[in-house]
Design an enzyme around this catalytic site. Structure first.
Site, PDB file in Angstrom:
ATOM      1  N   LYS A  11       2.725 -17.948  -0.004  1.00 36.41           N
ATOM      2  CA  LYS A  11       4.156 -17.615  -0.015  1.00 36.41           C
ATOM      3  C   LYS A  11       4.972 -18.431   0.996  1.00 36.41           C
ATOM      4  O   LYS A  11       4.408 -19.079   1.879  1.00 36.41           O
ATOM      5  CB  LYS A  11       4.301 -16.110   0.267  1.00 36.41           C
ATOM      6  CG  LYS A  11       3.714 -15.222  -0.832  1.00 36.41           C
ATOM      7  CD  LYS A  11       4.047 -13.758  -0.577  1.00 36.41           C
ATOM      8  CE  LYS A  11       3.495 -12.862  -1.663  1.00 36.41           C
ATOM      9  NZ  LYS A  11       3.885 -11.450  -1.469  1.00 36.41           N
ATOM     10  N   TYR A  51       7.689 -11.122 -11.146  1.00 38.58           N
ATOM     11  CA  TYR A  51       7.632  -9.807 -10.491  1.00 38.58           C
ATOM     12  C   TYR A  51       8.348  -8.722 -11.314  1.00 38.58           C
ATOM     13  O   TYR A  51       8.735  -7.690 -10.752  1.00 38.58           O
ATOM     14  CB  TYR A  51       8.241  -9.888  -9.099  1.00 38.58           C
ATOM     15  CG  TYR A  51       7.311 -10.476  -8.050  1.00 38.58           C
ATOM     16  CD1 TYR A  51       6.109  -9.864  -7.735  1.00 38.58           C
ATOM     17  CD2 TYR A  51       7.647 -11.630  -7.348  1.00 38.58           C
ATOM     18  CE1 TYR A  51       5.261 -10.376  -6.772  1.00 38.58           C
ATOM     19  CE2 TYR A  51       6.793 -12.158  -6.368  1.00 38.58           C
ATOM     20  CZ  TYR A  51       5.610 -11.517  -6.094  1.00 38.58           C
ATOM     21  OH  TYR A  51       4.765 -12.020  -5.131  1.00 38.58           O
ATOM     22  N   ARG A 104      -3.998 -11.811   5.663  1.00 38.52           N
ATOM     23  CA  ARG A 104      -2.762 -11.113   6.058  1.00 38.52           C
ATOM     24  C   ARG A 104      -2.818 -10.633   7.500  1.00 38.52           C
ATOM     25  O   ARG A 104      -1.797 -10.673   8.204  1.00 38.52           O
ATOM     26  CB  ARG A 104      -2.483  -9.978   5.080  1.00 38.52           C
ATOM     27  CG  ARG A 104      -1.950 -10.515   3.734  1.00 38.52           C
ATOM     28  CD  ARG A 104      -1.949  -9.475   2.687  1.00 38.52           C
ATOM     29  NE  ARG A 104      -1.240  -9.883   1.464  1.00 38.52           N
ATOM     30  CZ  ARG A 104      -1.443  -9.331   0.283  1.00 38.52           C
ATOM     31  NH1 ARG A 104      -2.340  -8.358   0.149  1.00 38.52           N
ATOM     32  NH2 ARG A 104      -0.773  -9.733  -0.771  1.00 38.52           N
ATOM     33  N   ASN A 114       4.222 -11.586   3.556  1.00 36.45           N
ATOM     34  CA  ASN A 114       2.794 -11.304   3.759  1.00 36.45           C
ATOM     35  C   ASN A 114       1.876 -12.445   3.305  1.00 36.45           C
ATOM     36  O   ASN A 114       0.728 -12.215   2.962  1.00 36.45           O
ATOM     37  CB  ASN A 114       2.408  -9.957   3.131  1.00 36.45           C
ATOM     38  CG  ASN A 114       2.546  -9.951   1.627  1.00 36.45           C
ATOM     39  OD1 ASN A 114       3.081 -10.880   1.052  1.00 36.45           O
ATOM     40  ND2 ASN A 114       2.041  -8.915   0.991  1.00 36.45           N
ATOM     41  N   HIS A 117      -0.016 -13.829  -2.330  1.00 37.56           N
ATOM     42  CA  HIS A 117      -0.097 -12.885  -3.447  1.00 37.56           C
ATOM     43  C   HIS A 117      -1.436 -13.102  -4.127  1.00 37.56           C
ATOM     44  O   HIS A 117      -1.917 -14.233  -4.198  1.00 37.56           O
ATOM     45  CB  HIS A 117       1.015 -13.144  -4.469  1.00 37.56           C
ATOM     46  CG  HIS A 117       0.745 -12.487  -5.792  1.00 37.56           C
ATOM     47  ND1 HIS A 117       1.050 -11.171  -6.034  1.00 37.56           N
ATOM     48  CD2 HIS A 117       0.139 -12.963  -6.921  1.00 37.56           C
ATOM     49  CE1 HIS A 117       0.657 -10.867  -7.262  1.00 37.56           C
ATOM     50  NE2 HIS A 117       0.101 -11.933  -7.822  1.00 37.56           N
ATOM     51  N   GLU A 128      -0.947 -14.120 -15.173  1.00 39.14           N
ATOM     52  CA  GLU A 128      -0.297 -14.828 -14.061  1.00 39.14           C
ATOM     53  C   GLU A 128      -0.681 -16.310 -14.045  1.00 39.14           C
ATOM     54  O   GLU A 128       0.166 -17.178 -13.783  1.00 39.14           O
ATOM     55  CB  GLU A 128      -0.643 -14.136 -12.743  1.00 39.14           C
ATOM     56  CG  GLU A 128      -0.014 -12.745 -12.661  1.00 39.14           C
ATOM     57  CD  GLU A 128      -0.398 -11.971 -11.407  1.00 39.14           C
ATOM     58  OE1 GLU A 128      -1.218 -12.458 -10.603  1.00 39.14           O
ATOM     59  OE2 GLU A 128       0.145 -10.862 -11.234  1.00 39.14           O
TER      60      GLU A 128
HETATM   61  P1  CMP Z   1       2.593  -9.099  -3.752  1.00 46.86           P
HETATM   62  O1  CMP Z   1       1.097  -9.014  -3.823  1.00 46.86           O
HETATM   63  O2  CMP Z   1       3.178 -10.451  -3.903  1.00 46.86           O
HETATM   64  O3  CMP Z   1       3.223  -8.138  -4.864  1.00 46.86           O
HETATM   65  C1  CMP Z   1       4.487  -7.521  -4.704  1.00 46.86           C
HETATM   66  C2  CMP Z   1       5.059  -7.777  -3.370  1.00 46.86           C
HETATM   67  O4  CMP Z   1       6.116  -6.928  -3.001  1.00 46.86           O
HETATM   68  C3  CMP Z   1       4.017  -7.530  -2.301  1.00 46.86           C
HETATM   69  O5  CMP Z   1       3.047  -8.538  -2.355  1.00 46.86           O
HETATM   70  C4  CMP Z   1       4.849  -7.461  -1.042  1.00 46.86           C
HETATM   71  O6  CMP Z   1       5.026  -8.716  -0.440  1.00 46.86           O
HETATM   72  C5  CMP Z   1       6.177  -6.967  -1.585  1.00 46.86           C
HETATM   73  N1  CMP Z   1       6.449  -5.634  -1.064  1.00 46.86           N
HETATM   74  C6  CMP Z   1       5.726  -4.532  -1.276  1.00 46.86           C
HETATM   75  N2  CMP Z   1       6.276  -3.485  -0.615  1.00 46.86           N
HETATM   76  C7  CMP Z   1       7.372  -3.975   0.007  1.00 46.86           C
HETATM   77  C8  CMP Z   1       8.353  -3.397   0.841  1.00 46.86           C
HETATM   78  N3  CMP Z   1       8.315  -2.097   1.161  1.00 46.86           N
HETATM   79  N4  CMP Z   1       9.329  -4.194   1.305  1.00 46.86           N
HETATM   80  C9  CMP Z   1       9.366  -5.516   0.964  1.00 46.86           C
HETATM   81  N5  CMP Z   1       8.459  -6.123   0.177  1.00 46.86           N
HETATM   82  C10 CMP Z   1       7.473  -5.352  -0.282  1.00 46.86           C
END
Ligand code: CMP
Length: 140
Positions: A11, A51, A104, A114, A117, A128
């Site tokens: 990311k 998403y 992470r 984070n 993904h 995906e």
């Molecule tokens: P990802 O695995 O990319 O899938 C969905 C993403 O939403 C997740 O990782 C997080 O980075 C993001 N996400 C999940 N919960 C929150 C939150 N409370 N606030 C902001 N981003 C979030």
């Protein structure tokens, strides 16, 4: 031995800090092979489509804005039980809850920023991977 594939995104918070190599090394050291990889700057439509499952969540706008803020590296990974293995290597979504030694825990800045993904099932991995790669771009 069941060799499968999963999909990964390095990311913007990680590409911005020049962690593409460091993150990829953790994936490779964990037993996964990069069988496709490209650095892209996602469009808003691409991020919203990717998403879409989260479109009703309160963080959706923030998530899309973050994912298009800077380049990302999309990858197809191959290995034994690749989806599960990648989730172990990544650690929990919230870095505060991620185990020591995971991507992470080591690199993520917050639950939103984070660093990576990873697909959550074999079915979603196939969807995906196909979202970003043609079959001819995947070389096992
Ligand atoms: P990802 O695995 O990319 O899938 C969905 C993403 O939403 C997740 O990782 C997080 O980075 C993001 N996400 C999940 N919960 C929150 C939150 N409370 N606030 C902001 N981003 C979030």
């Amino acid at each position: 031995m069941t060799v499968t594939r999963t999909f990964s995104i390095i990311k913007p918070d990680a590409t911005r800090r020049n962690l593409t190599g460091a993150v990829t090394k953790m994936l490779e050291d964990g037993g996964l092979r990069v069988v496709a990889s490209k650095r892209i700057h996602m469009t808003k439509a691409q991020a919203e489509g990717f998403y879409a499952v989260h479109k009703d969540r309160p963080f959706f706008g923030e998530l899309v804005d973050f994912m298009i803020s800077e380049p990302v590296v999309v990858q197809a990974l191959e290995g034994e039980n690749a989806v599960l293995r990648n989730r172990e290597i990544m650690g929990a979504t919230n870095p505060a809850e991620a185990a020591a030694g995971t991507i992470r825990k080591t690199h993520a800045l917050s639950i939103g920023e984070n660093s990576v993904h990873g697909s959550d099932s074999d079915e979603n991995a196939a969807i995906e991977i196909a979202y970003f790669f043609k079959d001819s771009e995947i070389v096992g």
